[in-house]
Motif scaffolding. Structure first.
Motif, mmCIF file in Angstrom:
data_model
loop_
_atom_site.group_PDB
_atom_site.id
_atom_site.type_symbol
_atom_site.label_atom_id
_atom_site.label_comp_id
_atom_site.label_asym_id
_atom_site.label_seq_id
_atom_site.Cartn_x
_atom_site.Cartn_y
_atom_site.Cartn_z
ATOM 1 N N ASP A 179 33.836 64.343 27.746
ATOM 2 C CA ASP A 179 33.802 65.639 28.625
ATOM 3 C C ASP A 179 33.489 66.900 27.852
ATOM 4 O OD1 ASP A 179 34.772 64.241 30.872
ATOM 5 O OD2 ASP A 179 36.734 64.798 30.179
ATOM 6 N N GLU A 180 33.840 66.962 26.469
ATOM 7 C CA GLU A 180 33.546 67.954 25.717
ATOM 8 C C GLU A 180 32.938 67.543 24.406
ATOM 9 O OE1 GLU A 180 32.631 71.344 25.233
ATOM 10 O OE2 GLU A 180 34.450 71.782 26.403
ATOM 11 N N LYS A 181 31.494 67.244 24.608
ATOM 12 C CA LYS A 181 30.885 66.463 23.615
ATOM 13 C C LYS A 181 30.736 67.630 22.307
ATOM 14 C CE LYS A 181 28.205 63.061 25.926
ATOM 15 N NZ LYS A 181 28.842 63.286 27.172
ATOM 16 N N ASP A 182 30.843 68.810 22.455
ATOM 17 C CA ASP A 182 31.016 69.748 21.330
ATOM 18 C C ASP A 182 31.923 69.311 20.204
ATOM 19 O OD1 ASP A 182 28.558 70.871 21.976
ATOM 20 O OD2 ASP A 182 29.519 72.824 22.849
ATOM 21 N N LEU A 183 32.917 68.478 20.499
ATOM 22 C CA LEU A 183 33.912 68.379 19.795
ATOM 23 C C LEU A 183 33.320 67.792 18.461
ATOM 24 C CD1 LEU A 183 36.839 66.981 22.298
ATOM 25 C CD2 LEU A 183 37.037 68.820 20.746
ATOM 26 N N LEU A 184 32.288 67.001 18.780
ATOM 27 C CA LEU A 184 31.498 66.444 17.676
ATOM 28 C C LEU A 184 30.625 67.259 16.897
ATOM 29 C CD1 LEU A 184 30.338 63.420 19.551
ATOM 30 C CD2 LEU A 184 31.860 63.194 17.907
ATOM 31 N N ASN B 271 39.704 64.419 8.959
ATOM 32 C CA ASN B 271 40.858 63.332 9.605
ATOM 33 C C ASN B 271 42.021 63.616 9.125
ATOM 34 O OD1 ASN B 271 38.615 62.081 10.888
ATOM 35 N ND2 ASN B 271 38.074 60.538 9.169
ATOM 36 N N TRP B 272 42.148 64.142 7.912
ATOM 37 C CA TRP B 272 43.259 64.454 7.402
ATOM 38 C C TRP B 272 44.361 65.630 7.633
ATOM 39 C CZ3 TRP B 272 41.001 68.651 6.185
ATOM 40 C CH2 TRP B 272 39.730 68.752 5.620
ATOM 41 N N SER B 273 43.698 66.622 8.673
ATOM 42 C CA SER B 273 44.567 67.502 9.283
ATOM 43 C C SER B 273 45.150 67.092 10.601
ATOM 44 C CB SER B 273 43.561 68.738 9.487
ATOM 45 O OG SER B 273 42.649 68.551 10.718
ATOM 46 N N TRP C 112 36.142 59.564 12.208
ATOM 47 C CA TRP C 112 36.016 60.681 13.224
ATOM 48 C C TRP C 112 35.330 60.722 14.429
ATOM 49 C CZ3 TRP C 112 31.605 63.771 13.016
ATOM 50 C CH2 TRP C 112 31.548 64.938 13.865
ATOM 51 N N PHE C 113 34.355 60.143 14.183
ATOM 52 C CA PHE C 113 33.093 59.927 15.274
ATOM 53 C C PHE C 113 33.930 59.083 16.411
ATOM 54 C CE2 PHE C 113 29.708 59.742 17.906
ATOM 55 C CZ PHE C 113 28.629 60.677 17.540
#
Length: 397
Positions: free
Chosen positions: A163-168, A174-176, A205-206
């Motif tokens: 829904d929120e592709k800007d997350l990419l 990843n460590w956070s 992550w992706f």
């Protein structure tokens, strides 16, 4: 690789809220700070799974001491020569409901995993991430560069990559965060296992961002990420093949899951951003020009303008190339930095920098502008101080 749940065996073992996976290989210089921060977590129902890739510098002895003193620490050996294989092995053997990754040259705040887990259990999220800080140096000369985990309006919301592709557009980091283990098993998400330790976090992550049903962010600074470890993959300049292999692997993963077409635009953009960053790091024309200018300059005759993330990254590059001794002064328009030192180099005011340039360097040095965001303003600032145009070099111009 399939992450396996060993079923009946797991039921007989102690369960933890969070398992922290620490992939380790010859990090004696830094690992004590990392393990100490993990041992001091306010969350007590936590385990630390150190997966060693064949350390030979004394790192193993430090880990074994923690294992001996604290029964929440475990040591596993995986000498396949891959960061990804180490993390996968740690996740497979983890006894926690959620898993996390901590790199051995970093450290975490005492309440990090408690804060992440509270948010995760209250919301039943697949992923929860916190803000973090990049840092450089030791003791009183340690510098911190805070980084938000997401956009301001994303905190406290349920988010999905679909829904929120800007997350990419976020940094992987990843460590956070922490990840629900059952989610990773269900979606068969793991790290790529190519040799070494470069860029194997990008695919993980992706995939987690694309496939998670619920992602949450909390405005808490929990993770402290070192950027001046000379042996870190982020400071390597010969990893173009690793980056290409990682994105080819990721593309296959997305194709196999039938979501490549849906996320193709973001995939291509992320690939371009990382490739462009790598090219800049190994030396595009502008950087080469700057490095050559520094190399030709007299010892301790350069002034670096800009002590933000760009400036720190450039200093680390100079250190790698044995050129940091050419930098005499640092300067910045941020008054909170004046009087401090960064990698042993004093930070002075812009006016002081100009005066010292003339009085101490006799005008024979050069200025390197590291800031990309404020480069035009800084260049004009130097021109107004009668610094000759040919003495000013701009990174990323």
């Amino acid at each position: 690789m399939v992450i396996k749940n060993t079923g009946e065996t797991i039921l007989k073992q102690k369960k933890y809220s969070v398992s922290v996976i620490v992939p380790v290989l010859n990090t004696k210089e830094y690992i004590c700070e990392c393990l100490s921060s993990l041992s001091k977590q306010t969350m007590k129902n936590i385990e630390v799974v150190c997966v060693d890739g064949g350390s030979s510098d004394g790192t193993l002895e430090i880990i074994k001491d923690y294992v001996k003193r604290d029964n929440r620490f475990r040591l596993i050996t995986d000498t396949k020569g891959s960061y990804g294989a180490q993390v996968n092995r740690g996740v497979e053997l983890a006894k926690g409901k959620y898993v996390a990754i901590a790199e051995p040259d970093d450290y975490v705040s005492e309440r990090m995993y408690e804060a992440l887990y509270e948010e995760a259990t209250e919301t039943d999220a697949d992923i929860v991430k916190a803000d973090y800080c990049r840092f450089i140096g030791e003791g009183e000369e340690r510098f911190y560069f805070p980084k938000s985990a997401c956009k301001d309006n994303w905190y406290g919301k349920n988010l999905r990559g679909k829904d929120e592709k800007d997350l990419l557009e976020n940094t992987p980091a990843n460590w956070s965060g922490i990840y629900k283990k059952s989610f990773l098993i269900k979606e068969n998400i793991c790290h790529n296992t190519t040799k070494g330790a470069a860029y194997q976090d990008v695919g993980f992550w992706f995939l987690t961002t694309v496939l998670a049903s619920k992602i949450r962010f909390i405005p808490v600074t929990g993770y402290y990420y070192r950027i001046d470890n000379p042996n870190s993959s982020i400071n390597a300049t010969n990893k173009e093949n690793c980056l290409r292999d990682e994105f080819n692997w990721l593309e296959n993963q997305l194709e196999n899951r039938g979501v490549f077409e849906e996320f193709q635009d973001k995939y291509q953009r992320v690939r371009f951003i990382h490739t462009d960053w790598m090219r800049r790091k190994v030396g595009n024309l502008t950087l080469t020009k700057c490095f050559n200018a520094v190399k030709k300059s007299d010892k301790r005759s350069c002034v670096l303008f800009g002590c933000g993330a760009d400036g720190v990254e450039y200093l680390v590059m100079l250190k790698q190339r044995g050129l940091i001794d050419r930098v005499k002064y640092l300067t910045d328009n941020d008054s909170t930095l004046w009087g401090k030192k960064l990698l042993g180099i004093p930070v002075v005011t812009p006016n002081e920098a100009v005066k010292l340039y003339r009085d101490v360097l006799n005008g024979k040095g050069i200025y390197i502008i590291s800031s990309t965001r404020y480069k035009e303003q800084i260049k004009e600032q130097l021109r107004l101080c009668d610094i000759e145009e040919e003495k000013i070099f701009q990174i990323g111009e």
